[in-house]
Design an enzyme around this catalytic site. Sequence first.
Site, PDB file in Angstrom:
ATOM      1  N   GLY A 132       0.774  -1.247   0.000  1.00 16.30           N
ATOM      2  CA  GLY A 132       0.000   0.000   0.000  1.00 16.30           C
ATOM      3  C   GLY A 132       0.797   1.283   0.000  1.00 16.30           C
ATOM      4  O   GLY A 132       0.354   2.294  -0.532  1.00 16.30           O
TER       5      GLY A 132
ATOM      6  N   ARG B 171      -5.682   0.446  -6.416  1.00 17.07           N
ATOM      7  CA  ARG B 171      -4.437   1.085  -5.948  1.00 17.07           C
ATOM      8  C   ARG B 171      -4.004   2.215  -6.881  1.00 17.07           C
ATOM      9  O   ARG B 171      -3.287   3.117  -6.489  1.00 17.07           O
ATOM     10  CB  ARG B 171      -3.305   0.057  -5.888  1.00 17.07           C
ATOM     11  CG  ARG B 171      -3.500  -1.036  -4.842  1.00 17.07           C
ATOM     12  CD  ARG B 171      -2.180  -1.773  -4.652  1.00 17.07           C
ATOM     13  NE  ARG B 171      -2.329  -3.049  -3.975  1.00 17.07           N
ATOM     14  CZ  ARG B 171      -2.352  -3.209  -2.655  1.00 17.07           C
ATOM     15  NH1 ARG B 171      -2.282  -2.172  -1.855  1.00 17.07           N
ATOM     16  NH2 ARG B 171      -2.467  -4.415  -2.127  1.00 17.07           N
TER      17      ARG B 171
ATOM     18  N   ASP C 163      -5.879  -0.514  -1.369  1.00 20.12           N
ATOM     19  CA  ASP C 163      -6.671  -1.433  -2.183  1.00 20.12           C
ATOM     20  C   ASP C 163      -7.893  -1.958  -1.454  1.00 20.12           C
ATOM     21  O   ASP C 163      -7.989  -1.910  -0.226  1.00 20.12           O
ATOM     22  CB  ASP C 163      -5.820  -2.650  -2.582  1.00 20.12           C
ATOM     23  CG  ASP C 163      -5.625  -3.595  -1.399  1.00 20.12           C
ATOM     24  OD1 ASP C 163      -5.122  -3.123  -0.345  1.00 20.12           O
ATOM     25  OD2 ASP C 163      -5.996  -4.776  -1.495  1.00 20.12           O
TER      26      ASP C 163
ATOM     27  N   PHE D 283     -13.967   2.588   4.926  1.00 17.89           N
ATOM     28  CA  PHE D 283     -12.948   1.849   4.190  1.00 17.89           C
ATOM     29  C   PHE D 283     -12.573   2.666   2.954  1.00 17.89           C
ATOM     30  O   PHE D 283     -13.442   3.083   2.194  1.00 17.89           O
ATOM     31  CB  PHE D 283     -13.447   0.466   3.785  1.00 17.89           C
ATOM     32  CG  PHE D 283     -12.320  -0.433   3.390  1.00 17.89           C
ATOM     33  CD1 PHE D 283     -11.625  -1.169   4.342  1.00 17.89           C
ATOM     34  CD2 PHE D 283     -11.910  -0.504   2.068  1.00 17.89           C
ATOM     35  CE1 PHE D 283     -10.554  -1.971   3.983  1.00 17.89           C
ATOM     36  CE2 PHE D 283     -10.843  -1.310   1.698  1.00 17.89           C
ATOM     37  CZ  PHE D 283     -10.158  -2.041   2.661  1.00 17.89           C
TER      38      PHE D 283
ATOM     39  N   GLU E  61       4.088   4.086   6.188  1.00 21.79           N
ATOM     40  CA  GLU E  61       2.832   3.326   6.125  1.00 21.79           C
ATOM     41  C   GLU E  61       1.795   4.090   5.306  1.00 21.79           C
ATOM     42  O   GLU E  61       1.773   5.315   5.313  1.00 21.79           O
ATOM     43  CB  GLU E  61       2.268   3.144   7.532  1.00 21.79           C
ATOM     44  CG  GLU E  61       2.702   1.870   8.237  1.00 21.79           C
ATOM     45  CD  GLU E  61       1.934   0.636   7.770  1.00 21.79           C
ATOM     46  OE1 GLU E  61       1.336   0.656   6.676  1.00 21.79           O
ATOM     47  OE2 GLU E  61       1.943  -0.349   8.526  1.00 21.79           O
ATOM     48  N   ASP E  62       0.903   3.338   4.662  1.00 18.18           N
ATOM     49  CA  ASP E  62      -0.203   3.973   3.969  1.00 18.18           C
ATOM     50  C   ASP E  62      -1.317   4.364   4.943  1.00 18.18           C
ATOM     51  O   ASP E  62      -1.891   5.436   4.852  1.00 18.18           O
ATOM     52  CB  ASP E  62      -0.761   3.043   2.873  1.00 18.18           C
ATOM     53  CG  ASP E  62      -1.042   1.630   3.392  1.00 18.18           C
ATOM     54  OD1 ASP E  62      -0.827   1.353   4.594  1.00 18.18           O
ATOM     55  OD2 ASP E  62      -1.480   0.790   2.581  1.00 18.18           O
TER      56      ASP E  62
ATOM     57  N   ASP F 120      -4.924   1.646  10.975  1.00 17.04           N
ATOM     58  CA  ASP F 120      -6.354   1.397  11.206  1.00 17.04           C
ATOM     59  C   ASP F 120      -6.521   0.934  12.662  1.00 17.04           C
ATOM     60  O   ASP F 120      -6.557   1.750  13.573  1.00 17.04           O
ATOM     61  CB  ASP F 120      -6.805   0.360  10.165  1.00 17.04           C
ATOM     62  CG  ASP F 120      -8.283   0.067  10.190  1.00 17.04           C
ATOM     63  OD1 ASP F 120      -9.071   0.969  10.479  1.00 17.04           O
ATOM     64  OD2 ASP F 120      -8.669  -1.080   9.911  1.00 17.04           O
TER      65      ASP F 120
ATOM     66  N   LYS G 191      -6.934   6.180  10.881  1.00 14.58           N
ATOM     67  CA  LYS G 191      -8.359   6.104  11.252  1.00 14.58           C
ATOM     68  C   LYS G 191      -8.418   5.944  12.769  1.00 14.58           C
ATOM     69  O   LYS G 191      -8.549   4.830  13.283  1.00 14.58           O
ATOM     70  CB  LYS G 191      -9.029   4.911  10.562  1.00 14.58           C
ATOM     71  CG  LYS G 191      -9.240   5.140   9.075  1.00 14.58           C
ATOM     72  CD  LYS G 191     -10.230   4.164   8.466  1.00 14.58           C
ATOM     73  CE  LYS G 191      -9.569   2.879   8.106  1.00 14.58           C
ATOM     74  NZ  LYS G 191     -10.455   1.960   7.339  1.00 14.58           N
TER      75      LYS G 191
HETATM   76  P1  IMP Z   1      -4.353  -2.271  10.966  1.00 12.15           P
HETATM   77  O1  IMP Z   1      -5.810  -2.535  11.260  1.00 12.15           O
HETATM   78  O2  IMP Z   1      -3.949  -0.925  11.504  1.00 12.15           O
HETATM   79  O3  IMP Z   1      -3.508  -3.374  11.434  1.00 12.15           O
HETATM   80  O4  IMP Z   1      -4.232  -2.182   9.393  1.00 12.15           O
HETATM   81  C1  IMP Z   1      -3.979  -3.311   8.676  1.00 12.15           C
HETATM   82  C2  IMP Z   1      -3.932  -3.105   7.208  1.00 12.15           C
HETATM   83  O5  IMP Z   1      -5.265  -3.127   6.743  1.00 12.15           O
HETATM   84  C3  IMP Z   1      -3.363  -1.793   6.699  1.00 12.15           C
HETATM   85  O6  IMP Z   1      -1.959  -1.806   6.593  1.00 12.15           O
HETATM   86  C4  IMP Z   1      -3.990  -1.755   5.333  1.00 12.15           C
HETATM   87  O7  IMP Z   1      -3.257  -2.564   4.435  1.00 12.15           O
HETATM   88  C5  IMP Z   1      -5.340  -2.379   5.585  1.00 12.15           C
HETATM   89  N1  IMP Z   1      -6.365  -1.356   5.749  1.00 12.15           N
HETATM   90  C6  IMP Z   1      -6.922  -0.905   6.878  1.00 12.15           C
HETATM   91  N2  IMP Z   1      -7.865   0.007   6.621  1.00 12.15           N
HETATM   92  C7  IMP Z   1      -7.889   0.113   5.273  1.00 12.15           C
HETATM   93  C8  IMP Z   1      -8.665   0.916   4.367  1.00 12.15           C
HETATM   94  O8  IMP Z   1      -9.537   1.729   4.730  1.00 12.15           O
HETATM   95  N3  IMP Z   1      -8.399   0.733   3.055  1.00 12.15           N
HETATM   96  C9  IMP Z   1      -7.467  -0.131   2.580  1.00 12.15           C
HETATM   97  N4  IMP Z   1      -6.717  -0.880   3.386  1.00 12.15           N
HETATM   98  C10 IMP Z   1      -6.948  -0.755   4.715  1.00 12.15           C
HETATM   99 MG    MG Z   2      -0.618  -1.467   4.848  1.00  9.29          MG
END
Ligand code: IMP
Ligand code: MG
Length: 175
Positions: A44, A165, A159, A152, A99-100, A103, A131
């Site tokens: 990402g 993407r 993606d 989302f 990081e992109d 979440d 977020k």
């Molecule tokens: P985490 O929940 O912070 O561990 O995020 C895990 C991964 O989920 C991120 O690195 C993204 O790859 C993906 N992700 C979480 N939220 C989104 C979103 O809104 N769009 C796309 N990918 C997401």
């Molecule tokens: Mg990611």
Amino acid sequence: MVIQPQLKILISRDEIAEAVHRLASEIKRDYQGKQPLLVGVLTGSFVFMADLIRQLDLPLELDFVRLSSYGAARESPGKVRVVHDTKTRLKNRDVLVIEDIVDTGITTSFLLDYLRKKEPGSLKLCALTDKPSRRRVPVAIDYLGLSLPNKFVVGYGLDFDQRFRNLPDIYALED
Ligand code: IMP
Ligand code: MG
């Protein structure tokens, strides 16, 4: 039948560019005289990283990690694994993770703990988007681009099931 999800623009390419520009200024200021190693989290972050580094007038180096997680596409992972590790020796380096999105924080906090064990001289995090309302594990973001609502999102590297993407703006996915 292929169901086409609805995309609603959330952050325009101009707003993204402005955020990337600001982040680059902050990073340049803080890493003056240093030779940081930027570690991008695949896949990402690659669009963001490509734009960011071209605004960083620093003798930086790049490396990448790829993480895998179990769970459906829109669910955040509970368990994280490193499937592609850094190639560079991190010991005593000034490491900046790119990081992109943060979440729940589960992925990023796992990665930071993992990289810390390699004894970098410093370890900081730059995330294009956040977020905060979804957070389950605390993560300190040193350089944050944009805060997002609990939706989302896709585009600019992000993606849904490997799609979208390539969109130049960030969209909320609504089904
Ligand atoms: P985490 O929940 O912070 O561990 O995020 C895990 C991964 O989920 C991120 O690195 C993204 O790859 C993906 N992700 C979480 N939220 C989104 C979103 O809104 N769009 C796309 N990918 C997401
Ligand atoms: Mg990611």
